[in-house]
Motif scaffolding. Structure first.
Motif, PDB file in Angstrom:
ATOM      1  N   SER B  84      52.800  -5.305  12.128  1.00 40.90           N
ATOM      2  CA  SER B  84      54.643  -4.209  11.788  1.00 40.90           C
ATOM      3  C   SER B  84      54.980  -3.776  12.615  1.00 40.90           C
ATOM      4  O   SER B  84      56.053  -3.800  12.671  1.00 40.90           O
ATOM      5  CB  SER B  84      54.957  -3.162  10.759  1.00 40.90           C
ATOM      6  OG  SER B  84      53.736  -2.208  10.621  1.00 40.90           O
ATOM      7  N   ALA B  85      54.626  -3.553  13.250  1.00 41.99           N
ATOM      8  CA  ALA B  85      54.746  -2.689  14.973  1.00 41.99           C
ATOM      9  C   ALA B  85      55.546  -4.065  15.525  1.00 41.99           C
ATOM     10  O   ALA B  85      56.831  -3.300  15.649  1.00 41.99           O
ATOM     11  CB  ALA B  85      53.626  -2.424  15.869  1.00 41.99           C
ATOM     12  N   LEU B  86      54.962  -4.852  15.403  1.00 44.17           N
ATOM     13  CA  LEU B  86      56.078  -5.998  16.372  1.00 44.17           C
ATOM     14  C   LEU B  86      56.922  -6.672  15.890  1.00 44.17           C
ATOM     15  O   LEU B  86      57.958  -6.628  15.989  1.00 44.17           O
ATOM     16  CB  LEU B  86      54.977  -7.029  16.756  1.00 44.17           C
ATOM     17  CG  LEU B  86      54.472  -6.638  17.741  1.00 44.17           C
ATOM     18  CD1 LEU B  86      52.918  -7.942  17.863  1.00 44.17           C
ATOM     19  CD2 LEU B  86      54.367  -6.439  19.467  1.00 44.17           C
ATOM     20  N   LYS B  87      56.856  -6.264  14.315  1.00 43.50           N
ATOM     21  CA  LYS B  87      58.407  -7.160  13.877  1.00 43.50           C
ATOM     22  C   LYS B  87      59.008  -6.127  13.644  1.00 43.50           C
ATOM     23  O   LYS B  87      60.824  -7.025  13.423  1.00 43.50           O
ATOM     24  CB  LYS B  87      57.816  -6.455  11.826  1.00 43.50           C
ATOM     25  CG  LYS B  87      57.290  -8.511  11.625  1.00 43.50           C
ATOM     26  CD  LYS B  87      57.256  -8.758  10.235  1.00 43.50           C
ATOM     27  CE  LYS B  87      56.739 -10.163  10.257  1.00 43.50           C
ATOM     28  NZ  LYS B  87      56.220  -9.907   8.550  1.00 43.50           N
ATOM     29  N   LYS B  88      59.129  -4.574  13.907  1.00 45.08           N
ATOM     30  CA  LYS B  88      60.132  -3.724  14.544  1.00 45.08           C
ATOM     31  C   LYS B  88      60.481  -4.290  15.447  1.00 45.08           C
ATOM     32  O   LYS B  88      61.844  -4.103  15.082  1.00 45.08           O
ATOM     33  CB  LYS B  88      59.398  -2.185  14.304  1.00 45.08           C
ATOM     34  CG  LYS B  88      59.819  -1.689  12.862  1.00 45.08           C
ATOM     35  CD  LYS B  88      59.351  -0.018  12.979  1.00 45.08           C
ATOM     36  CE  LYS B  88      58.343  -0.781  11.544  1.00 45.08           C
ATOM     37  NZ  LYS B  88      57.645   0.792  11.668  1.00 45.08           N
ATOM     38  N   LYS B  89      60.005  -4.766  16.618  1.00 42.61           N
ATOM     39  CA  LYS B  89      60.374  -4.731  18.014  1.00 42.61           C
ATOM     40  C   LYS B  89      61.585  -5.341  17.817  1.00 42.61           C
ATOM     41  O   LYS B  89      62.432  -6.366  18.693  1.00 42.61           O
ATOM     42  CB  LYS B  89      59.843  -4.582  18.731  1.00 42.61           C
ATOM     43  CG  LYS B  89      59.039  -3.391  19.274  1.00 42.61           C
ATOM     44  CD  LYS B  89      57.967  -3.366  19.832  1.00 42.61           C
ATOM     45  CE  LYS B  89      57.984  -3.312  21.420  1.00 42.61           C
ATOM     46  NZ  LYS B  89      56.993  -2.732  22.157  1.00 42.61           N
ATOM     47  N   TYR B  90      60.938  -7.255  16.927  1.00 40.49           N
ATOM     48  CA  TYR B  90      61.738  -8.294  17.049  1.00 40.49           C
ATOM     49  C   TYR B  90      61.419  -9.405  16.285  1.00 40.49           C
ATOM     50  O   TYR B  90      60.751  -8.966  14.941  1.00 40.49           O
ATOM     51  CB  TYR B  90      60.602  -9.048  18.024  1.00 40.49           C
ATOM     52  CG  TYR B  90      60.228  -8.296  19.598  1.00 40.49           C
ATOM     53  CD1 TYR B  90      60.725  -8.129  20.716  1.00 40.49           C
ATOM     54  CD2 TYR B  90      58.969  -7.776  19.290  1.00 40.49           C
ATOM     55  CE1 TYR B  90      60.202  -7.385  21.701  1.00 40.49           C
ATOM     56  CE2 TYR B  90      58.632  -7.279  20.418  1.00 40.49           C
ATOM     57  CZ  TYR B  90      58.926  -6.998  21.957  1.00 40.49           C
ATOM     58  OH  TYR B  90      58.564  -5.659  22.772  1.00 40.49           O
ATOM     59  N   ASP B  91      62.896  -9.617  15.932  1.00 38.78           N
ATOM     60  CA  ASP B  91      63.131 -10.193  14.568  1.00 38.78           C
ATOM     61  C   ASP B  91      63.455 -11.922  14.746  1.00 38.78           C
ATOM     62  O   ASP B  91      63.407 -12.926  14.394  1.00 38.78           O
ATOM     63  CB  ASP B  91      64.198  -9.435  13.754  1.00 38.78           C
ATOM     64  CG  ASP B  91      65.490  -9.828  14.644  1.00 38.78           C
ATOM     65  OD1 ASP B  91      65.432 -10.187  15.581  1.00 38.78           O
ATOM     66  OD2 ASP B  91      66.507  -9.312  13.737  1.00 38.78           O
ATOM     67  N   ASP B  92      62.858 -11.959  16.870  1.00 38.11           N
ATOM     68  CA  ASP B  92      63.149 -13.257  16.229  1.00 38.11           C
ATOM     69  C   ASP B  92      62.090 -14.076  16.378  1.00 38.11           C
ATOM     70  O   ASP B  92      61.797 -15.503  17.216  1.00 38.11           O
ATOM     71  CB  ASP B  92      64.095 -13.745  17.630  1.00 38.11           C
ATOM     72  CG  ASP B  92      63.776 -12.841  18.548  1.00 38.11           C
ATOM     73  OD1 ASP B  92      63.125 -12.469  18.646  1.00 38.11           O
ATOM     74  OD2 ASP B  92      63.915 -12.896  19.479  1.00 38.11           O
ATOM     75  N   ILE B  93      61.149 -13.665  16.309  1.00 42.94           N
ATOM     76  CA  ILE B  93      59.086 -14.295  16.551  1.00 42.94           C
ATOM     77  C   ILE B  93      59.104 -13.914  14.768  1.00 42.94           C
ATOM     78  O   ILE B  93      58.656 -13.618  14.559  1.00 42.94           O
ATOM     79  CB  ILE B  93      58.543 -14.198  17.412  1.00 42.94           C
ATOM     80  CG1 ILE B  93      58.431 -12.371  17.810  1.00 42.94           C
ATOM     81  CG2 ILE B  93      59.371 -14.695  18.709  1.00 42.94           C
ATOM     82  CD1 ILE B  93      57.186 -12.303  18.600  1.00 42.94           C
ATOM     83  N   ALA B  94      57.757 -15.401  14.531  1.00 43.62           N
ATOM     84  CA  ALA B  94      57.173 -14.977  13.754  1.00 43.62           C
ATOM     85  C   ALA B  94      55.698 -14.423  13.958  1.00 43.62           C
ATOM     86  O   ALA B  94      54.942 -14.880  14.821  1.00 43.62           O
ATOM     87  CB  ALA B  94      56.443 -16.361  12.723  1.00 43.62           C
ATOM     88  N   ILE B  95      55.279 -13.184  13.142  1.00 47.54           N
ATOM     89  CA  ILE B  95      54.281 -12.397  13.768  1.00 47.54           C
ATOM     90  C   ILE B  95      53.311 -13.104  11.957  1.00 47.54           C
ATOM     91  O   ILE B  95      53.371 -12.502  10.990  1.00 47.54           O
ATOM     92  CB  ILE B  95      54.241 -11.033  13.536  1.00 47.54           C
ATOM     93  CG1 ILE B  95      55.033 -11.060  15.363  1.00 47.54           C
ATOM     94  CG2 ILE B  95      52.698 -10.613  13.952  1.00 47.54           C
ATOM     95  CD1 ILE B  95      54.627 -10.889  15.849  1.00 47.54           C
ATOM     96  N   GLU B  96      51.891 -13.429  11.758  1.00 49.30           N
ATOM     97  CA  GLU B  96      51.318 -13.446  10.933  1.00 49.30           C
ATOM     98  C   GLU B  96      49.760 -12.539  10.962  1.00 49.30           C
ATOM     99  O   GLU B  96      49.331 -12.316  12.566  1.00 49.30           O
ATOM    100  CB  GLU B  96      51.035 -15.288  10.906  1.00 49.30           C
ATOM    101  CG  GLU B  96      51.718 -15.960  10.783  1.00 49.30           C
ATOM    102  CD  GLU B  96      52.158 -17.101  11.541  1.00 49.30           C
ATOM    103  OE1 GLU B  96      50.983 -17.948  11.799  1.00 49.30           O
ATOM    104  OE2 GLU B  96      53.259 -18.112  10.810  1.00 49.30           O
TER     105      GLU B  96
END
Lengths: 75, 371
Positions: B84-96
């Motif tokens: 959730s921390a990384l999704k907030k920062k970048y919406d152009d990559i997929a984080i699973e």
């Protein structure tokens, strides 16, 4: 020749660098180290000669640099 | 302008390498001291898809080095929190996120979905498990590990049969007795920061072909002296017999057992065993000066050094649990005591008193009333 020690091995030996006489092969070197530093017998480590990993008992050329490399597991 | 502009400008990197990164996937095993810095730089650099495996929750003692987390994250799962921390920062990559510990059961399935694996775990069973799985699945493995003020970084398995893996360096794991107890030894947060960042840099170089990687080499780094030492690795014939050659041989290995970790029990097992059984005993092996005291549970206090001298007193018990502050000293003591009493069942309590204090308040442990 020079022996470099890392991690827990350096702790057991009490220093990171050691000057010793030449040894003909890694088994005899290990025997010497075990005798000087009995706690090393419990330790797993690899040996590099002049920055190349060795495996099994290999002969040691004169005046090389030996490195004793223990595994680390922390993260 | 876009967020990768500075990478596009970098001579030798440019848009070609950037496109390779964006088309790549990385699996990070462990969002701990190594995983936290690594994943932040990999996400910032624009690796297209990043998976995070971690079943652990954030605890306050993690915060000096696991810099993705803050005080509000204590008690939360590390993989989910990172996601959730990384999704907030970048919406152009997929984080699973995989909020489980990597295990023999789940690792082949997860690993096969990624191009490269980054091992930021903190124990030997996981390191051997991940190594063997990467060999089987033919996945490059970026390895990093620390001990006090020193670190190691390497890339294994870069090219099929000829490349080396962790077992060429150390064919078998150390026994639990010789395992340096990392959680009990101190560490400055910057050390895993440096090693984790080196791991991220090796990932980026490997995926893009930029610069030279540590493929088939291992780098030692010493924080105190600033010295580095790089060793060229080679195939070790002695490793052959230990490496599982297929999935079924892999499934047959007990990775926890062969590192001596079957010696551990969870607190709920301790509580269940202690209830109504006078052949079971719990022993606090800490020094008298150590706090807090263990309350709520009937136990003996025998300091580690006095265990051998207490043979007589202990001989009437069938099942002996040993505990300390974190579970590391008691693990060593349990192996030692097991040798004295080969026919008894000696176990160390996982997580020790710290775990007890943390979990006692929650409903997780239904403590029976004690005498």
């Amino acid at each position: 020749m020079k022996i470099l020690a890392f991690g827990k091995i350096a702790e057991i030996i009490g220093q990171e660098e050691l000057q010793v006489d030449n040894f003909p092969n890694t088994e005899i070197l290990k025997g010497y180290l075990y005798q000087q530093f009995p706690d090393l017998q419990k330790m797993k480590f690899s040996i590099a000669i002049d920055k190349k990993l060795t495996s099994g008992d290999v002969s040691i050329p004169m005046d090389v640099e030996i490195a004793l490399l223990p595994p680390f597991s922390g993260g | 302008m876009n967020r990768f502009e500075r990478q596009h400008f970098l001579p030798g990197f440019g848009t070609t390498a950037q496109q390779k990164l964006q088309a790549s996937s990385i699996l990070i095993i462990g969002a701990g001291g190594l995983g936290c810095p690594a994943i932040q730089y990999l996400a910032a650099a624009g690796v297209g898809r990043i998976g995070i495996v971690d079943g652990d929750t954030v605890s306050i003692s993690n915060l000096n080095r696991q810099i993705l987390f803050g005080q509000d994250d204590i008690g939360k799962n590390k993989a989910i929190t990172t996601q959730s921390a990384l999704k907030k920062k970048y919406d152009d990559i997929a984080i699973e996120a995989y909020p489980n510990f990597i295990s023999k059961e789940n690792c082949l399935e997860i690993i096969k979905m990624y191009d490269i694996i980054l091992d930021g775990s903190d124990n030997f069973p996981t390191r051997y498990l991940v190594n063997d799985a990467c060999v089987l699945m033919k996945k490059p493995l970026v390895f990093g590990a620390i001990y006090q003020n020193e670190g190691q970084v390497a890339i294994f398995n870069t090219k099929d049969e000829q490349s080396v893996d962790y077992r060429d360096l150390y064919p078998t794991p150390p026994s639990a007795l010789e395992v340096p107890n990392c959680n009990e030894t101190g560490v400055l947060g910057v050390l895993p920061g440096i090693i984790g960042t080196l791991m991220a840099s090796e990932c980026i170089k490997f995926l893009t072909g930029y610069g030279e990687t540590l493929a088939d080499s291992i780098l030692f780094y010493n924080l105190l002296s600033n010295k580095t030492y790089q060793v060229k690795l080679s195939k070790n014939p002695q490793a052959e017999s230990y490496r599982p050659e297929n999935v079924s041989a892999f499934q047959d290995i007990d990775y926890r057992d062969f590192c001596g970790l079957d010696q551990e029990a969870e607190w709920n097992e301790v509580i269940n065993s202690l209830a109504n059984n006078d052949q079971v005993v719990l022993i606090d092996i800490r020094a008298k000066s150590e706090f807090p005291k263990l309350e709520d549970l009937t136990h003996l206090k025998i300091e580690m050094d006095a265990l051998e001298g207490s043979r007589q007193q202990l001989s009437k018990y069938q099942h002996i649990f040993l505990m300390c502050q974190t579970g590391k000293r008691s693990l060593k003591a349990s192996i030692f005591l097991q040798r004295i009493f080969p026919d008894k069942y000696v176990q160390s309590v996982k997580g020790g008193l710290n775990e007890w204090v943390e979990k006692r308040e929650s409903t997780k442990y239904n403590v029976p009333s004690t005498k």
